[in-house]
Design an enzyme around this catalytic site. Structure first.
Site, PDB file in Angstrom:
ATOM      1  N   GLU A  78      -7.446   1.221  20.214  1.00 40.41           N
ATOM      2  CA  GLU A  78      -6.008   1.015  20.463  1.00 40.41           C
ATOM      3  C   GLU A  78      -5.574   1.465  21.856  1.00 40.41           C
ATOM      4  O   GLU A  78      -4.683   2.304  22.017  1.00 40.41           O
ATOM      5  CB  GLU A  78      -5.164   1.706  19.382  1.00 40.41           C
ATOM      6  CG  GLU A  78      -3.756   1.137  19.342  1.00 40.41           C
ATOM      7  CD  GLU A  78      -2.948   1.578  18.128  1.00 40.41           C
ATOM      8  OE1 GLU A  78      -3.449   1.479  16.999  1.00 40.41           O
ATOM      9  OE2 GLU A  78      -1.805   1.999  18.316  1.00 40.41           O
ATOM     10  N   LYS A 132      -7.494  -8.893  11.178  1.00 41.86           N
ATOM     11  CA  LYS A 132      -7.517  -7.503  11.654  1.00 41.86           C
ATOM     12  C   LYS A 132      -8.814  -7.229  12.430  1.00 41.86           C
ATOM     13  O   LYS A 132      -8.782  -6.613  13.508  1.00 41.86           O
ATOM     14  CB  LYS A 132      -7.348  -6.506  10.498  1.00 41.86           C
ATOM     15  CG  LYS A 132      -7.392  -5.075  11.011  1.00 41.86           C
ATOM     16  CD  LYS A 132      -6.759  -4.042  10.150  1.00 41.86           C
ATOM     17  CE  LYS A 132      -6.849  -2.693  10.863  1.00 41.86           C
ATOM     18  NZ  LYS A 132      -6.368  -1.576  10.094  1.00 41.86           N
ATOM     19  N   HIS A 178       6.506  -1.299  12.484  1.00 45.24           N
ATOM     20  CA  HIS A 178       6.181   0.049  12.014  1.00 45.24           C
ATOM     21  C   HIS A 178       7.107   1.130  12.572  1.00 45.24           C
ATOM     22  O   HIS A 178       7.357   2.120  11.896  1.00 45.24           O
ATOM     23  CB  HIS A 178       4.720   0.389  12.321  1.00 45.24           C
ATOM     24  CG  HIS A 178       3.760  -0.229  11.333  1.00 45.24           C
ATOM     25  ND1 HIS A 178       3.689  -1.585  11.114  1.00 45.24           N
ATOM     26  CD2 HIS A 178       2.845   0.322  10.495  1.00 45.24           C
ATOM     27  CE1 HIS A 178       2.763  -1.830  10.196  1.00 45.24           C
ATOM     28  NE2 HIS A 178       2.242  -0.698   9.807  1.00 45.24           N
ATOM     29  N   HIS A 197       8.637   3.433  10.012  1.00 49.90           N
ATOM     30  CA  HIS A 197       8.429   4.891   9.990  1.00 49.90           C
ATOM     31  C   HIS A 197       9.773   5.617   9.957  1.00 49.90           C
ATOM     32  O   HIS A 197       9.916   6.652   9.294  1.00 49.90           O
ATOM     33  CB  HIS A 197       7.641   5.349  11.231  1.00 49.90           C
ATOM     34  CG  HIS A 197       6.207   4.922  11.201  1.00 49.90           C
ATOM     35  ND1 HIS A 197       5.439   4.794  12.330  1.00 49.90           N
ATOM     36  CD2 HIS A 197       5.395   4.591  10.176  1.00 49.90           C
ATOM     37  CE1 HIS A 197       4.214   4.401  11.997  1.00 49.90           C
ATOM     38  NE2 HIS A 197       4.171   4.258  10.690  1.00 49.90           N
TER      39      HIS A 197
HETATM   40  P1  NAD Z   1      -2.599   5.359  -2.040  1.00 47.51           P
HETATM   41  O1  NAD Z   1      -3.982   5.538  -1.616  1.00 47.51           O
HETATM   42  O2  NAD Z   1      -1.776   6.577  -2.243  1.00 47.51           O
HETATM   43  O3  NAD Z   1      -2.576   4.480  -3.376  1.00 47.51           O
HETATM   44  C1  NAD Z   1      -1.345   4.218  -4.012  1.00 47.51           C
HETATM   45  C2  NAD Z   1      -1.388   4.639  -5.486  1.00 47.51           C
HETATM   46  O4  NAD Z   1      -2.156   3.694  -6.223  1.00 47.51           O
HETATM   47  C3  NAD Z   1      -2.062   5.980  -5.710  1.00 47.51           C
HETATM   48  O5  NAD Z   1      -1.403   6.653  -6.752  1.00 47.51           O
HETATM   49  C4  NAD Z   1      -3.473   5.584  -6.134  1.00 47.51           C
HETATM   50  O6  NAD Z   1      -4.146   6.567  -6.874  1.00 47.51           O
HETATM   51  C5  NAD Z   1      -3.193   4.366  -6.973  1.00 47.51           C
HETATM   52  N1  NAD Z   1      -4.271   3.403  -7.093  1.00 47.51           N
HETATM   53  C6  NAD Z   1      -5.188   3.055  -6.180  1.00 47.51           C
HETATM   54  N2  NAD Z   1      -5.911   2.027  -6.613  1.00 47.51           N
HETATM   55  C7  NAD Z   1      -5.467   1.723  -7.834  1.00 47.51           C
HETATM   56  C8  NAD Z   1      -5.802   0.721  -8.782  1.00 47.51           C
HETATM   57  N3  NAD Z   1      -6.729  -0.200  -8.525  1.00 47.51           N
HETATM   58  N4  NAD Z   1      -5.146   0.696  -9.959  1.00 47.51           N
HETATM   59  C9  NAD Z   1      -4.152   1.590 -10.206  1.00 47.51           C
HETATM   60  N5  NAD Z   1      -3.758   2.533  -9.330  1.00 47.51           N
HETATM   61  C10 NAD Z   1      -4.415   2.595  -8.167  1.00 47.51           C
HETATM   62  O7  NAD Z   1      -1.769   4.429  -1.017  1.00 47.51           O
HETATM   63  P2  NAD Z   1      -2.169   3.127  -0.175  1.00 47.51           P
HETATM   64  O8  NAD Z   1      -0.925   2.344  -0.080  1.00 47.51           O
HETATM   65  O9  NAD Z   1      -3.405   2.505  -0.661  1.00 47.51           O
HETATM   66  O10 NAD Z   1      -2.504   3.739   1.250  1.00 47.51           O
HETATM   67  C11 NAD Z   1      -1.546   4.459   1.979  1.00 47.51           C
HETATM   68  C12 NAD Z   1      -2.278   5.359   2.937  1.00 47.51           C
HETATM   69  O11 NAD Z   1      -3.051   4.552   3.831  1.00 47.51           O
HETATM   70  C13 NAD Z   1      -1.353   6.195   3.816  1.00 47.51           C
HETATM   71  O12 NAD Z   1      -1.848   7.502   3.849  1.00 47.51           O
HETATM   72  C14 NAD Z   1      -1.445   5.553   5.189  1.00 47.51           C
HETATM   73  O13 NAD Z   1      -1.269   6.469   6.231  1.00 47.51           O
HETATM   74  C15 NAD Z   1      -2.846   5.005   5.160  1.00 47.51           C
HETATM   75  N6  NAD Z   1      -3.060   3.851   6.045  1.00 47.51           N
HETATM   76  C16 NAD Z   1      -4.138   3.894   6.877  1.00 47.51           C
HETATM   77  C17 NAD Z   1      -4.408   2.826   7.707  1.00 47.51           C
HETATM   78  C18 NAD Z   1      -5.627   2.850   8.566  1.00 47.51           C
HETATM   79  O14 NAD Z   1      -5.795   1.961   9.409  1.00 47.51           O
HETATM   80  N7  NAD Z   1      -6.525   3.781   8.356  1.00 47.51           N
HETATM   81  C19 NAD Z   1      -3.583   1.698   7.690  1.00 47.51           C
HETATM   82  C20 NAD Z   1      -2.500   1.675   6.817  1.00 47.51           C
HETATM   83  C21 NAD Z   1      -2.247   2.768   5.997  1.00 47.51           C
HETATM   84  N1  GLY Z   2      -2.996  -0.097  10.647  1.00 44.57           N
HETATM   85  C1  GLY Z   2      -3.024  -0.318  12.049  1.00 44.57           C
HETATM   86  C2  GLY Z   2      -4.370  -0.196  12.654  1.00 44.57           C
HETATM   87  O1  GLY Z   2      -5.357  -0.068  11.962  1.00 44.57           O
HETATM   88  O2  GLY Z   2      -4.483  -0.222  13.853  1.00 44.57           O
END
Ligand code: NAD
Ligand code: GLY
Length: 364
Positions: free
Chosen positions: A237, A227, A248, A252
């Site tokens: 981007e 990445k 995606h 989505h």
């Molecule tokens: P999340 O942050 O909601 O975490 C998922 C669940 O796991 C939550 O309930 C959280 O509290 C719990 N959790 C976290 N760590 C834990 C642990 N170690 N043990 C137990 N539970 C734990 O979801 P996610 O999948 O981490 O992230 C999804 C989000 O990321 C979305 O909002 C998406 O838009 C965003 N995202 C951003 C990018 C970026 O490049 N910035 C890329 C992909 C996704």
């Molecule tokens: N998750 C895609 C990006 O960071 O560009």
């Protein structure tokens, strides 16, 4: 403490990603920071698991910190939570020297990053991602955001962290379902840019699913490297970085069609990658064998391989909606071959053919 280090060279915005085991207790990492004013931002699921561990380390080093615990969940990735962060920082008289620490998954990472990018015109922040998805994807590359009622991640910024600390041990408390969803993003890196990594994943995927230490650390490190390599070439981007969105658009559409939260993002992306592979094959790029291998590896981790049947017309409108939200074009990430992706316009005819095939595969 041993850890792997990945450098993200972005000029004055350069930073390091550390990947290792039990790094939350690694005093040497925090000792390196000259700053002495930290604000840990986390949520009510992660706080009982890891906040004490982290703050004990800060205490040992006599680092000053305060903590803010937000409510868990994607539904709270909004302006209201962002305001809670601003209020907390202002009430505690935090100045521009404050360093925010995002302790949590992608939701906490994205919202804390956005708060950091805007508070007093920008303060530093550290990512400590605790889900597999956030360790291999969202904590790296500087995309920050909150959701709007009109769609996900519509308000945000590109703002790189000061550093990323990946403690693989934290994954032990994560549900199996969340782990598998994170693996989908790991597979994505092999599929889009690194055929050797894909082959390695085919052999080791079950070990990662069981969080075996050596293989899990390697897969996370490799994902962050891949990445980072893409991000340093196209931070905002304008071109290449879009290949990270492989699968995606279809994903989505699934998330939106089923209602957010029914399938996890990684589950939808896994199935979306199978659909994007179908599209690539219809365009005459990848062959049947390559297509099957993508489907097989996703199946092996137990992720859904068939798209929900919203009906053909609904599928088309969901895809159009996603395209509209992004940049109003008909570009898709497609595979030239396994391990090489590019972005190309796709005709409506081919898109329709793809959806039909994917829905029919489900029936047959
Ligand atoms: P999340 O942050 O909601 O975490 C998922 C669940 O796991 C939550 O309930 C959280 O509290 C719990 N959790 C976290 N760590 C834990 C642990 N170690 N043990 C137990 N539970 C734990 O979801 P996610 O999948 O981490 O992230 C999804 C989000 O990321 C979305 O909002 C998406 O838009 C965003 N995202 C951003 C990018 C970026 O490049 N910035 C890329 C992909 C996704
Ligand atoms: N998750 C895609 C990006 O960071 O560009």
């Amino acid at each position: 403490m041993t850890y792997q280090v990945i450098n993200v060279p972005l000029g004055e915005r350069s930073y390091k990603i550390l990947v290792g085991y039990d790094l939350l207790v690694d005093e040497s990492y925090f000792r390196n920071f000259s700053e002495n004013n930290f604000v840990v931002i986390t949520n009510d699921v992660i706080a009982p698991l890891y906040l004490d561990k982290l703050t004990k380390t800060l205490n040992k080093l006599k680092k000053k910190y305060i903590s803010l615990i937000l409510s868990d969940g994607e539904k709270n990735k909004n302006l209201n939570s962002l305001n809670l962060i601003y209020d907390f920082l202002l009430q505690n008289k935090c100045d521009r020297k404050v360093v925010l620490i995002a302790l949590g998954g992608g939701v906490i990472g994205d919202i804390t990053g956005f708060a950091a990018s805007t508070y007093m015109r920008g303060v530093s922040f550290i990512q400590i991602p605790t889900t597999l998805l956030s360790q291999v994807d969202s904590s790296v590359g500087g995309k920050t955001a909150i959701n709007h009622t009109m769609g996900k991640n519509l308000i945000g910024s590109f703002y790189q962290p000061k550093s990323v600390l990946i403690d693989v041990l934290a994954l032990n408390t994560l549900s199996n379902r969340e782990i598998c969803a994170g693996i989908a993003e790991i597979i994505k890196y092999g599929v889009i840019v690194d055929y050797d990594f894909f082959k390695w994943l085919e052999k080791n995927i079950q070990k990662i699913k069981c969080l075996q230490k050596e293989e899990t650390v390697y897969a996370i490190k490799k994902s962050c490297e891949i990445k980072s390599q893409i991000v340093i070439k196209d931070e905002k981007e304008t071109g290449l970085r879009a290949i990270l969105n492989f699968g995606h658009t279809f994903g989505h559409a699934i998330e939106l069609g089923l209602g957010y939260g029914n399938w996890l993002h990684g589950e939808a992306v896994g199935c979306g990658m199978i659909m994007a592979a179908e599209l690539s094959s219809l365009l005459g790029y990848i062959n049947n064998y390559e297509k099957i291998r993508i489907k097989e590896i996703i199946k092996q981790i137990g992720l859904p391989v068939y798209p929900p049947d919203f009906g053909f017309d609904r599928w088309l409108s969901l895809i159009e909606l996603d395209k509209k939200n992004i940049d109003n074009n008909n570009n898709f990430v497609i595979l030239e071959k396994l391990g090489k992706a590019k972005v190309d316009p796709v005709s409506n005819e081919i898109l329709k053919h793809t959806i039909r095939n994917c829905l029919e595969n489900k029936k047959s």
